[in-house]
Write a protein that holds these residues in place. Structure first.
Motif, PDB file in Angstrom:
ATOM      1  N   LEU A 183       0.833  -1.203   0.000  1.00  0.00           N
ATOM      2  CA  LEU A 183       0.000   0.000   0.000  1.00  0.00           C
ATOM      3  C   LEU A 183       0.868   1.255   0.000  1.00  0.00           C
ATOM      4  O   LEU A 183       0.544   2.239  -0.685  1.00  0.00           O
ATOM      5  CB  LEU A 183      -0.953  -0.010   1.191  1.00  0.00           C
ATOM      6  N   LEU A 184       1.964   1.217   0.731  1.00  0.00           N
ATOM      7  CA  LEU A 184       2.882   2.358   0.722  1.00  0.00           C
ATOM      8  C   LEU A 184       3.518   2.515  -0.657  1.00  0.00           C
ATOM      9  O   LEU A 184       3.646   3.631  -1.157  1.00  0.00           O
ATOM     10  CB  LEU A 184       3.955   2.195   1.800  1.00  0.00           C
ATOM     11  N   LEU A 185       3.888   1.414  -1.285  1.00  0.00           N
ATOM     12  CA  LEU A 185       4.426   1.492  -2.648  1.00  0.00           C
ATOM     13  C   LEU A 185       3.396   2.124  -3.583  1.00  0.00           C
ATOM     14  O   LEU A 185       3.740   2.961  -4.423  1.00  0.00           O
ATOM     15  CB  LEU A 185       4.808   0.102  -3.164  1.00  0.00           C
ATOM     16  N   LEU A 188       8.715   2.672   5.731  1.00  0.00           N
ATOM     17  CA  LEU A 188       9.430   3.342   4.639  1.00  0.00           C
ATOM     18  C   LEU A 188      10.920   3.015   4.691  1.00  0.00           C
ATOM     19  O   LEU A 188      11.534   2.750   3.655  1.00  0.00           O
ATOM     20  CB  LEU A 188       9.209   4.855   4.713  1.00  0.00           C
ATOM     21  N   HIS A 189      11.484   2.995   5.867  1.00  0.00           N
ATOM     22  CA  HIS A 189      12.907   2.665   6.011  1.00  0.00           C
ATOM     23  C   HIS A 189      13.159   1.226   5.565  1.00  0.00           C
ATOM     24  O   HIS A 189      14.163   0.956   4.900  1.00  0.00           O
ATOM     25  CB  HIS A 189      13.356   2.877   7.456  1.00  0.00           C
ATOM     26  N   ILE A 237      12.222   1.457  -2.683  1.00  0.00           N
ATOM     27  CA  ILE A 237      12.068   2.908  -2.800  1.00  0.00           C
ATOM     28  C   ILE A 237      13.433   3.531  -2.536  1.00  0.00           C
ATOM     29  O   ILE A 237      14.325   2.891  -1.961  1.00  0.00           O
ATOM     30  CB  ILE A 237      11.010   3.495  -1.830  1.00  0.00           C
ATOM     31  N   ALA A 238      13.576   4.776  -2.955  1.00  0.00           N
ATOM     32  CA  ALA A 238      14.794   5.528  -2.656  1.00  0.00           C
ATOM     33  C   ALA A 238      14.354   6.892  -2.149  1.00  0.00           C
ATOM     34  O   ALA A 238      13.297   7.401  -2.532  1.00  0.00           O
ATOM     35  CB  ALA A 238      15.660   5.670  -3.900  1.00  0.00           C
ATOM     36  N   GLY A 239      15.176   7.461  -1.283  1.00  0.00           N
ATOM     37  CA  GLY A 239      14.830   8.746  -0.702  1.00  0.00           C
ATOM     38  C   GLY A 239      15.891   9.790  -0.954  1.00  0.00           C
ATOM     39  O   GLY A 239      17.076   9.469  -1.100  1.00  0.00           O
ATOM     40  N   ASP A 240      15.461  11.027  -1.019  1.00  0.00           N
ATOM     41  CA  ASP A 240      16.349  12.167  -1.195  1.00  0.00           C
ATOM     42  C   ASP A 240      15.967  13.241  -0.188  1.00  0.00           C
ATOM     43  O   ASP A 240      14.783  13.493   0.027  1.00  0.00           O
ATOM     44  CB  ASP A 240      16.202  12.752  -2.609  1.00  0.00           C
ATOM     45  N   TRP A 241      16.979  13.878   0.394  1.00  0.00           N
ATOM     46  CA  TRP A 241      16.742  14.959   1.340  1.00  0.00           C
ATOM     47  C   TRP A 241      16.599  16.276   0.612  1.00  0.00           C
ATOM     48  O   TRP A 241      17.276  16.526  -0.388  1.00  0.00           O
ATOM     49  CB  TRP A 241      17.885  15.066   2.342  1.00  0.00           C
ATOM     50  N   SER A 242      15.701  17.117   1.106  1.00  0.00           N
ATOM     51  CA  SER A 242      15.542  18.474   0.585  1.00  0.00           C
ATOM     52  C   SER A 242      15.195  19.380   1.755  1.00  0.00           C
ATOM     53  O   SER A 242      14.864  18.914   2.844  1.00  0.00           O
ATOM     54  CB  SER A 242      14.449  18.531  -0.483  1.00  0.00           C
ATOM     55  N   SER A 268      12.037  12.875   0.730  1.00  0.00           N
ATOM     56  CA  SER A 268      11.024  12.466  -0.239  1.00  0.00           C
ATOM     57  C   SER A 268      11.427  11.117  -0.810  1.00  0.00           C
ATOM     58  O   SER A 268      12.611  10.855  -1.040  1.00  0.00           O
ATOM     59  CB  SER A 268      10.914  13.488  -1.372  1.00  0.00           C
ATOM     60  N   TYR A 269      10.443  10.282  -1.029  1.00  0.00           N
ATOM     61  CA  TYR A 269      10.675   8.924  -1.506  1.00  0.00           C
ATOM     62  C   TYR A 269      10.068   8.740  -2.887  1.00  0.00           C
ATOM     63  O   TYR A 269       9.059   9.347  -3.219  1.00  0.00           O
ATOM     64  CB  TYR A 269      10.036   7.917  -0.545  1.00  0.00           C
ATOM     65  N   HIS A 270      10.692   7.882  -3.672  1.00  0.00           N
ATOM     66  CA  HIS A 270      10.154   7.509  -4.979  1.00  0.00           C
ATOM     67  C   HIS A 270      10.391   6.014  -5.200  1.00  0.00           C
ATOM     68  O   HIS A 270      11.274   5.418  -4.583  1.00  0.00           O
ATOM     69  CB  HIS A 270      10.790   8.335  -6.101  1.00  0.00           C
ATOM     70  N   LEU A 271       9.572   5.438  -6.069  1.00  0.00           N
ATOM     71  CA  LEU A 271       9.727   4.032  -6.413  1.00  0.00           C
ATOM     72  C   LEU A 271      10.997   3.819  -7.223  1.00  0.00           C
ATOM     73  O   LEU A 271      11.317   4.630  -8.094  1.00  0.00           O
ATOM     74  CB  LEU A 271       8.542   3.550  -7.255  1.00  0.00           C
TER      75      LEU A 271
END
Length: 115
Positions: free
Chosen positions: A15-17, A53-54, A62-67, A76-79
């Motif tokens: 569901l998170l995906l 998420l972790h 998923i991969a995350g990027d800091w902003s 923020s996370y993306h598939l």
């Protein structure tokens, strides 16, 4: 339907995906997409969402990027491609399962009695 994490056991990750199919979201936006997409039934605490998420990030789904937005850091996370494949696979499995259950529940009361 219960609105806690126990009711989603085994389904939370997919569901998170699914909340990321329209593009990247930060953690709180993912939590809100899950709540809004379920008509308020899946209003989970952040203590449930962020560890999941972790876990998904560690699995490479998923991969995350800091902003920094308005002076606040957020992730923020993306598939990933692996996450997209996993989501497609899980959607297929879900449709097959739902079709089978619907087929059984749509039949006459069970077990059939002989006259």
């Amino acid at each position: 339907m219960r609105s806690d994490a126990q009711a989603l056991k085994g389904h939370l990750d997919v569901l998170l995906l699914a909340t990321l199919t329209d593009g990247p979201r930060h953690g709180y936006a993912i939590k809100e997409a899950l709540r809004e997409g379920s008509g308020g039934r899946f209003d989970l605490p952040t203590g449930t969402v962020y560890p999941a998420l972790h876990r998904l990030e560690q699995a490479g789904l998923i991969a995350g990027d800091w902003s920094t937005v308005d002076g606040r850091r957020r992730r923020s996370y993306h598939l990933t491609a692996k996450g997209e494949r996993r989501l497609a696979h899980e959607r297929t499995n879900w449709r097959e399962f739902a079709d089978a259950v619907t087929s059984l529940l749509g039949q006459r009361p069970w077990p059939a009695t002989s006259s």
